[in-house]
Enzyme design. Structure first.
Site, short mmCIF file in Angstrom:
data_model
loop_
_atom_site.label_atom_id
_atom_site.label_comp_id
_atom_site.label_asym_id
_atom_site.label_seq_id
_atom_site.Cartn_x
_atom_site.Cartn_y
_atom_site.Cartn_z
N CYS A 74 -17.05 -74.85 11.60
CA CYS A 74 -16.56 -75.17 12.94
C CYS A 74 -17.28 -76.36 13.57
CB CYS A 74 -16.66 -73.94 13.84
SG CYS A 74 -15.52 -72.63 13.34
N ASP A 80 -18.99 -71.89 19.22
CA ASP A 80 -18.76 -70.54 18.69
C ASP A 80 -20.00 -69.64 18.65
OD1 ASP A 80 -16.31 -71.66 18.37
OD2 ASP A 80 -16.19 -71.39 16.21
N LYS A 128 -10.06 -71.59 20.98
CA LYS A 128 -9.45 -72.30 19.84
C LYS A 128 -9.03 -71.30 18.77
CE LYS A 128 -13.92 -73.43 17.66
NZ LYS A 128 -13.76 -72.92 16.30
#
Length: 238
Positions: free
Chosen positions: A172, A27, A139
């Site tokens: 995450c 991310d 995702k």
């Protein structure tokens, strides 16, 4: 099985086969690490994530030279948020205060939306942009394994060890690390290539707590310099 190399790590050194190892870039997108992204618009100090770009780029350079697979993840949603859960779902509730789905003007002047795919907000920061041959996983929850093809892609390439970089450590990154462990992958989290934001109303970081949990029960942690040293040994042998 190919040659194995060792990385200095906690709680003990860990070995890896470069032919069966991937780097997971979690991310590193505008919404988390750029001015004008979700975290910045929410008034959070994004400098811990901004500081990750240089050390991560050095790891990726060494990994590519050593022939490792590079996997990027992006947390993103449909523009109608149909994949963000219903109105009572925790994921939707927790992201509401972060303005998920909000229409914004990106720093480059383009129309964009917070945490929505195919926009400036969810693009990987340019300094770490994916290259041909890299894998990019979209995702819609914290874990990169949840309702994505990640597991199938890794197993098809016989990947067994995952080197983690990115943000944020306790959300995450840790979510994906836990799911990796449950699937019998070997996670190695780079301490200086992961980061946590500190909000004004929560003046403490979960970064160290997550690293401790990972070292105790879910995998290993290491410094980027030690991983790069091991990857240079792979390149030299090749």
């Amino acid at each position: 099985m190919g040659s194995r190399y060792s990385i200095t790590a906690r709680p003990e050194p860990v070995s890896f086969d470069p032919d069966r190892t991937a780097v997971m870039v979690i991310d590193m997108q505008h919404d988390f690490g750029s001015r004008g992204g979700m975290f910045h618009l929410a008034g959070l100090d994004i400098s811990p994530i901004e500081r990750l770009v240089q050390p991560i780029s050095l790891v990726l350079d060494a990994a590519r030279k050593a022939g490792l697979l590079i996997v990027y993840t992006r947390q993103e949603h449909n523009s109608d948020l149909s994949d963000a859960g219903n109105d009572d779902a925790p994921h939707r509730i927790k992201h509401r205060r972060m303005n998920i789905g909000r229409t914004v003007t990106a720093p480059d002047g383009s129309a964009s939306m917070v945490l929505v795919r195919d926009t400036w907000n969810t693009a990987i920061v340019p300094a770490l942009a994916p290259q041909p041959g890299d894998v990019v996983i979209s995702k819609h929850r914290y874990s990169a394994f949840f309702e994505t093809p990640l597991d199938a892609i890794l197993r098809a390439r016989r990947i067994g060890t995952l080197i983690f970089v990115g943000a944020t450590t306790s959300i995450c990154v840790e979510s994906t690390v836990r799911d990796a462990t449950f699937r019998d992958y070997r996670p190695i989290v780079l301490r200086d290539c992961t980061a946590e934001l500190i909000a004004a109303d929560a003046p403490r970081s979960n970064h160290e707590a997550s690293l401790l949990a990972i070292e105790r029960l879910f995998g290993w942690t290491a410094e980027s310099k030690d991983v790069i040293e091991a990857l240079l040994a792979v390149s030299a042998a090749a």
